[in-house]
Design an enzyme around this catalytic site. Structure first.
Site: not given
Length: 716
Positions: A471, A246, A670, A667, A594, A473
C-alpha cells in the site's frame, strides 16, 4: 528438463541494505496501473448517490427521468438491488459495517449514506445522471456531537478489553505528592490517501472477479463471498498496486455496489469514489475526549495512573478508537486503570486509521507525562526512564525486547537535549519563541497466519507468490530481499508477485503486521525449497514449487509483550502575535526489530512523523451540528502538512534483536505517528509556557491563550 544451479552467493545478505523499490520505475513511468486505470472491454461506470439528510427515511426516488438520460443503463436502490447477507463474522473476527451492504432498506443513519447507484456507459454520463436523481426524504432529528459525560456512552473494547484495573486508584491519588488531572481532546480526522477507492467487478462464466484497491485480497474475497453467499473459490480479487490505504481500504460501498451492478447487467462495472464521497464512506478516526490522572511521588515515580478515552461510532456499527490502550503498555503503577468508552451518534462509521488508538492515546498520555515532569521538576526523559516497567503493566507478560531507553539516550545525544534550558518561554529568535519537546512511542508487533508459494523456475530464477498488499510501504521490495537471503541468491534472481487472492490466504496490510507475517511465510517456503535444490536437481519445465503455512508456527511462539518503541523529539517556533506554529526540526529514534530495507523503512518512519506534525497543527474535520455534514470535505477544506511545514525531519533506529522470534521484524508503518503530536505539543509549551490540550494547535488557539511563564492551559 533443466539441471538446477542455485546461483547462491556468498556476498553480504540483501536484508539490511538500502534497495530502491523493485516496481519504482513502473510507478514513475506510469506503467504500473491502479484499480481505476485498468482497461476492460464493455466497461460500464457506476456513480454513487449519497443522502443529503443526516437521519430519516427515503420516501421516494424519481428514477424515471434519470433512466431516460443518455447512456444510463440502470439505477440501483433499496427497491431493486440484490439482497446480501451481513450476519457473519469476517476474516478479522469482525462483523461487516452495514454501510458496505448498500441499498438494503430505506433508512438513512447518517449524512452521506449511499441511497442509489447510477450506472451508465461513461463516467461522465453516470455522474450527470446521479446528480439529476431526485430523492425525497422523511427527515428525523439527529445528534452528531461528542461531549464529555454523554449519557449514552458505554464501555466498549473493540479489539481489546474495554476496562482494565488493579489497585486502589483513589488511595493511590490521595497518597501522591504530585497529581496531574487533565482532559485532552483530538478531532475527527480522515485518511485522504492520494488514490481514491476504486473497484471493477465482472463475471467470467460462473466466476466473479473484482479488481480493487485494497489492503488484503483474501480479506476482500472472503467478505464478498460471504455477503453474496458465494463459495470463496468462485471469487477472485486482484489488487496489484495500491496508492495508500492507512486502514481505510477494506470492504466498502464501492466494491459491493460494483458487484451488484455487474450481477444485474452482466457486464463489467467500475465504481470509483470521489474525494468528497471518501469523507463519508471511507471511514475516519473518531474524535476523542480523554481524561488522564497521574499520581506520583516527589521523585516522579508513578503510584496511580488512570487513562479514560471516549470516542464515537455510528448507529449501525460499533468501532472503538481505543485511546486508553497505549497506557496498558507504556507505564505501570500500583493503582492502574484504563477504560475505553464509546457513544453511538448519527455519523458515518469510524474505522482503523494509521496507529488506531495509539495516535490519539499517545498524545494524551505523553502530554500528561510532560505536565507531571514539569510539576516534579524532573527532566521529561528522566521521568520516563524512571517509570520504565519490567513487564507488561496489564498483562504481566515479559517484553520480548524493550529498547525505549536506548531510543531516548541516542535521540537526546543527537538532538542536543543536554543543552536544553527546562524553563519555558525564554528562548527567542526575533519574533519567534523557541521550544523543544519529547515523547515516547509504542505500537504492537503482531503477526497473522499466512501462506506463500515459492517456485524455482527452469531458467534459474525464483518466483514468490503471496497475497500480500503493498500500500506504498515498499512491501514488495522487502519481500524480494527476504526471499533472496532465504534462497541464498541475489535480489535480481527473485520476482515477487502479490495482490491476488489466487495465491492463498495471507495477512492483510494493517496493524504493522503485514511484512512480518508475509516474511515469515516466504522464509519458510524458501528454506524448504532451498533444501530440495541439491546440486544436480533436475527441474521440470514448470519448475518446483513449495507452499508454506505459518499457522502452526505462530501458535508455538512464546506469549510475550511484543512492540516497537520510539522516542520523538521536536523543536518549534511560535509567534504569539500571529498564532503561527512552525516545526523547525524533528528527530525520531526507534527500536523496531530487524530493519529489512533502510531506504523504505526510513520513508515509512518519516512519513509517520510528518503525519504527527499534521495531527498536531493542521488536521481537523468539523461537523455542522445543524446539518450533520462536514465543512469542506475535500483536500481544500481539510488541511494537511505540506513541504513547507516540514523543513528538517530525520528518523533512525537502534539495534532491537528478539532472540525468540525467527523473523525479528516488528513493523514500521505506524510507530512513526505515535508520540509525534505529543512531542510537538510539548515543544509548544516549552516555547510559550502554555499547555494546549486540544488538537490541532490552530492559530486562533495560540492567540486565545496568553503566554505565561507559570504555564497556563489552552483547552479551547
Amino acid at each position: 528438463m533443466t539441471t538446477a544451479t542455485t546461483g547462491r552467493t556468498t556476498a553480504k545478505g540483501a536484508v539490511g541494505t538500502a534497495h530502491p523499490r523493485v516496481e519504482g520505475r513502473d510507478k514513475v513511468t506510469g506503467a504500473a496501473r491502479y484499480a481505476g486505470e485498468i482497461p476492460f472491454a464493455d466497461l460500464a461506470h457506476g456513480w454513487l448517490v449519497l443522502s443529503t439528510v443526516t437521519r430519516g427515511r427515503i420516501r421516494s426516488l424519481d428514477t424515471g427521468p434519470v433512466l431516460g438520460m443518455p447512456g444510463v443503463l440502470a439505477v440501483l436502490h433499496h427497491g431493486n438491488a440484490p439482497r446480501v447477507d451481513t450476519d457473519y463474522v469476517g476474516l478479522l473476527g469482525l462483523r461487516p459495517d452495514p454501510t458496505a451492504a448498500v441499498f438494503q432498506h430505506d433508512r438513512v443513519p447518517h449524512a452521506g449514506w449511499p441511497v442509489a447507484l447510477v450506472v451508465a456507459e461513461t463516467s461522465e454520463q453516470a455522474r450527470e445522471a446521479a446528480e439529476a436523481l431526485v430523492v425525497t426524504y422523511d427527515e428525523e432529528p439527529h445528534d452528531v456531537a461528542l461531549t464529555a459525560g454523554h449519557p449514552d456512552a458505554y464501555p466498549a473494547g473493540g479489539h481489546m478489553p474495554a476496562v482494565t484495573e488493579k489497585g486502589d486508584l483513589t488511595a493511590g491519588l490521595a497518597g501522591s505528592a504530585v497529581v496531574v488531572d487533565a482532559e485532552y481532546t483530538t478531532p475527527e480526522e480522515h485518511h485522504s490517501m492520494m488514490e481514491p477507492h476504486a473497484a471493477t467487478a465482472r463475471w467470467d462464466g460462473g466466476r466473479l472477479e473484482v479488481v480493487d484497491s485494497n489492503q488484503g485480497t483474501t480479506w476482500i474475497q472472503s467478505e464478498i463471498a460471504k455477503m453474496f453467499s458465494l463459495d470463496e473459490s468462485s471469487v477472485r480479487v486482484r489488487s496489484e498496486h495500491v496508492g495508500g490505504g492507512f486502514g481505510s481500504k477494506g470492504l466498502r460501498a464501492h466494491q459491493v455496489s460494483a458487484v451488484m451492478a455487474a450481477t444485474v447487467l452482466r457486464r463489467p462495472v467500475r465504481v470509483v469514489m470521489t474525494r468528497r464521497q471518501m469523507f463519508s464512506l471511507a471511514g475516519h478516526r473518531s474524535p476523542t475526549i480523554q481524561r488522564v490522572r497521574l499520581g506520583a511521588g516527589a521523585d516522579g515515580r508513578l503510584r496511580a495512573l488512570e487513562h479514560r478515552s471516549l470516542s464515537r461510532t455510528s448507529t449501525v456499527y460499533e468501532f472503538v478508537e481505543a485511546g486508553a490502550g497505549v497506557a496498558r503498555v507504556m507505564y505501570d503503577a500500583d493503582a492502574h486503570r484504563t477504560a475505553n468508552h464509546v457513544v453511538r451518534l448519527d455519523v458515518p462509521s469510524p474505522t482503523f486509521m494509521r496507529a488506531p488508538g495509539e495516535a490519539p492515546g499517545s498524545f494524551a498520555i505523553e502530554a500528561a507525562l510532560d505536565e507531571l515532569a514539569e510539576r516534579c521538576g524532573i527532566d521529561p526523559i528522566e521521568l520516563r526512564l524512571r517509570n520504565e516497567p519490567e513487564a507488561g503493566p496489564v498483562s504481566g507478560q515479559p517484553f520480548s525486547s524493550r529498547n525505549l531507553a536506548a531510543c531516548f539516550r541516542e535521540g537526546a545525544r543527537r538532538f542536543g537535549w543536554a543543552d536544553r534550558d527546562p524553563r519555558p518561554g525564554l528562548r527567542r529568535d526575533g519574533r519567534w519563541l523557541l521550544g523543544t519537546g519529547t515523547a515516547a512511542a509504542s505500537f504492537p508487533a503482531g503477526a497473522g497466519p499466512s501462506t506463500a508459494l515459492v517456485t524455482a523456475e527452469a531458467d534459474g530464477t525464483f518466483t514468490v507468490r503471496i497475497a500480500a498488499a503493498d500500500i506504498g510501504t515498499g512491501a514488495r521490495t522487502a519481500l524480494t530481499l527476504i526471499a533472496a537471503d532465504a534462497l541464498e541468491v541475489t535480489p535480481e534472481q527473485v520476482r515477487v508477485r502479490i495482490g491476488d487472492s489466487e495465491f492463498g490466504p495471507a495477512m492483510i496490510a494493517g496493524g504493522s503486521m503485514g511484512t512480518r507475517s508475509w516474511a515469515w511465510a516466504v522464509t519458510e517456503a524458501a528454506r524448504e525449497l532451498r533444501e530440495r535444490l541439491t546440486p544436480g536437481t533436475v527441474l521440470p519445465p514448470e519448475g518446483i514449487t513449495v507452499r508454506s503455512d505459518t499457522t502452526e508456527a505462530l501458535g508455538a511462539l512464546a506469549q510475550k509483550e511484543r512492540h516497537s518503541f520510539g522516542a520523538q523529539f521536536a523543536e518549534v517556533a511560535v509567534d504569539t502575535a500571529t498564532g503561527e506554529v512552525r516545526v523547525r526540526r524533528m528527530l525520531g529514534v526507534f527500536a523496531a526489530g530487524r530493519i529489512v530495507n533502510p531506504l523504505t523503512a526510513r520513508n515509512q518512519l518519516v512519513g509517520g512523523m510528518v503525519w504527527g506534525i499534521s495531527m498536531a497543527l493542521h488536521e481537523e474535520a468539523v461537523r455542522d451540528r445543524a446539518t450533520g455534514g462536514l465543512y469542506g470535505p475535500d483536500l481544500a477544506g481539510y488541511h494537511v502538512a505540506t513541504h513547507a511545514d516540514v523543513p528538517d525531519i530525520e528518523a533512525d533506529w537502534v539495534d532491537d534483536p528478539d532472540p525468540d522470534d525467527p523473523v525479528g521484524i516488528k513493523g514500521v508503518g505506524e510507530i512513526g505517528v505515535v508520540g509525534a503530536a505529543a512531542a510537538v505539543t510539548n515543544a509548544v509549551w516549552h516555547a510559550t509556557g502554555v499547555r494546549h490540550r486540544s488538537l490541532p494547535i490552530r492559530p486562533d488557539r495560540v492567540l486565545a491563550a496568553a503566554p505565561s511563564a507559570g504555564g497556563g492551559a489552552a483547552d479551547a
